[in-house]
Design an enzyme around this catalytic site. Sequence first.
Site, mmCIF file in Angstrom:
data_model
loop_
_atom_site.group_PDB
_atom_site.id
_atom_site.type_symbol
_atom_site.label_atom_id
_atom_site.label_comp_id
_atom_site.label_asym_id
_atom_site.label_seq_id
_atom_site.Cartn_x
_atom_site.Cartn_y
_atom_site.Cartn_z
ATOM 1 N N HIS A 25 37.081 -56.892 63.996
ATOM 2 C CA HIS A 25 37.164 -57.568 65.295
ATOM 3 C C HIS A 25 38.520 -58.226 65.452
ATOM 4 C CE1 HIS A 25 36.890 -61.914 64.164
ATOM 5 N NE2 HIS A 25 36.337 -61.417 63.076
ATOM 6 N N CYS A 26 38.914 -58.405 66.715
ATOM 7 C CA CYS A 26 40.102 -59.191 67.037
ATOM 8 C C CYS A 26 39.621 -60.448 67.740
ATOM 9 C CB CYS A 26 41.072 -58.381 67.896
ATOM 10 S SG CYS A 26 40.397 -57.831 69.471
ATOM 11 N N ALA A 27 40.441 -61.050 68.576
ATOM 12 C CA ALA A 27 40.075 -62.320 69.200
ATOM 13 C C ALA A 27 38.940 -62.169 70.196
ATOM 14 C CB ALA A 27 41.292 -62.927 69.894
ATOM 15 N N THR A 28 38.793 -60.989 70.787
ATOM 16 C CA THR A 28 37.809 -60.832 71.864
ATOM 17 C C THR A 28 36.886 -59.633 71.707
ATOM 18 O OG1 THR A 28 39.352 -59.479 73.166
ATOM 19 C CG2 THR A 28 39.402 -61.864 73.528
ATOM 20 N N ARG A 29 37.277 -58.646 70.889
ATOM 21 C CA ARG A 29 36.561 -57.379 70.868
ATOM 22 C C ARG A 29 36.046 -57.034 69.478
ATOM 23 N NH1 ARG A 29 41.301 -53.728 73.796
ATOM 24 N NH2 ARG A 29 42.010 -55.334 75.241
#
Length: 464
Positions: A25-29
């Site tokens: 995951h990244c910051a939003t996805r």
Amino acid sequence: MSYAMIAEELLSSLGGKENVVSVAHCATRLRVMVANEEKIDKERIEDTEKVKGAFFNSGQYQIIFGTGTVNRVFEAIQGLDLETSSKSEIKEAVNKQGTAFQRAIRTFSDVFVPLIPALVATGLFMGLRGLVTRPEVLAIFGLTPESIPANFILYTQILTDTAFIFLPAMVAWSASRVFGGTPLIGLVLGLMLVSPALPNAWAVGFGEADPLLFFGFIPVVGYQGSVIPAFIAGFLTAKLERRIREIMPESLDLVMTPFLTLLIMSAVSLLAVGPLFHVVEVTMVETTKYLLELPFGLSGLFVGFVWDLIVITGVHHVFNLLEIQLLANEGSNVFNALITGAISAQGAACLAVGIKTKSKKMKALCFPSTVSAFLGIIEPAIFGVNLRYYRPFIFGLIGGAAGGFTAQILGLSASGMAITALPGALLYLDGQILSYFLVHAVSCAVAFSLTYSMGFSDKMLEKR
């Protein structure tokens, strides 16, 4: 629905455990690598609670949850048994997905995204230090800059300088991990690059120290704040370690593999990789500075316009490298200032749609997406609303261009990275806060007015 239930629902919709190769995951996805895209039930995923959109890009199925939520969903998914995701033949097939450029983008993201939380915290520390040491703020408490205790200043330096002093160690650790090496070996190599036994890079840069000369012509210094040399060193370390381990007898592996890896790579990094790629890094920084300082606001106009286009392609994490370099070398981040208006502009365009439409369902989609955008997360606004009807997205781009233009004219520059819109204000507490909000006022006014006046009507709903 609990996060555990959401995780189970996603896993089922993704085709089951046997179809999921890896989840990150990244910051939003949530970024999912699957063995077979055809097994994904995309409609079911988009109907899952808390999912704000999903799309396939760069060889990954990316599911948008938003900041905070994505971390909890990821933790829930980690609690499920995904042992099948380690099968080498499936991984090899997935690694071939997408173009060479897309695979390179994924690699950069995998290396630099894990570093963002530490760099975000450091940027906020810089902003807070700028605020509490301003004469105007100190005067409220009857203090002056000279009256601040020396130990307090030292403490603030620890907060703001540590991450960048040891940045090569963080980068080498992450690169070694991504390329299949032992992360701790990469970390130790990175620490060698900033060893206090070496002349400090910043002291050499200011003429306060001289580099060491090996063989009479190879300059060797510490690499405080460097990114590219550490990235290359971490990559080579992982490859060398794996190669040594293949030929090393098992009885000697524990001792000899790390010994030989660090012995060889310390010499290669300090005598070859460091000096060579430091020149490359300096050239890149100077070129970037030149492009970001084009006159008459041209840089801001261009960057502000194209940023949201870059976001929808999913390659925007490449620019983490640029921002890290700017912060490490210049102490500030003008790039953040040029893109932050583009974030709020998409939110303003989405808000205009929500206010203008008579559809309760559309309003229910627009208003939460607007709030998310103003908090710096634009994927729900872009993929859920603006891009669907095209014009709001285009007018959001125009608003972003206006914001970027204004930011450059005002000479705005952030103290950190990775946060924008309202939270990003914390990066501009050093006397720039009014200019920061002016940038957002301009970008939002342009995007909102254009979208409300000619960017959307309920007739568009009938065509879908």
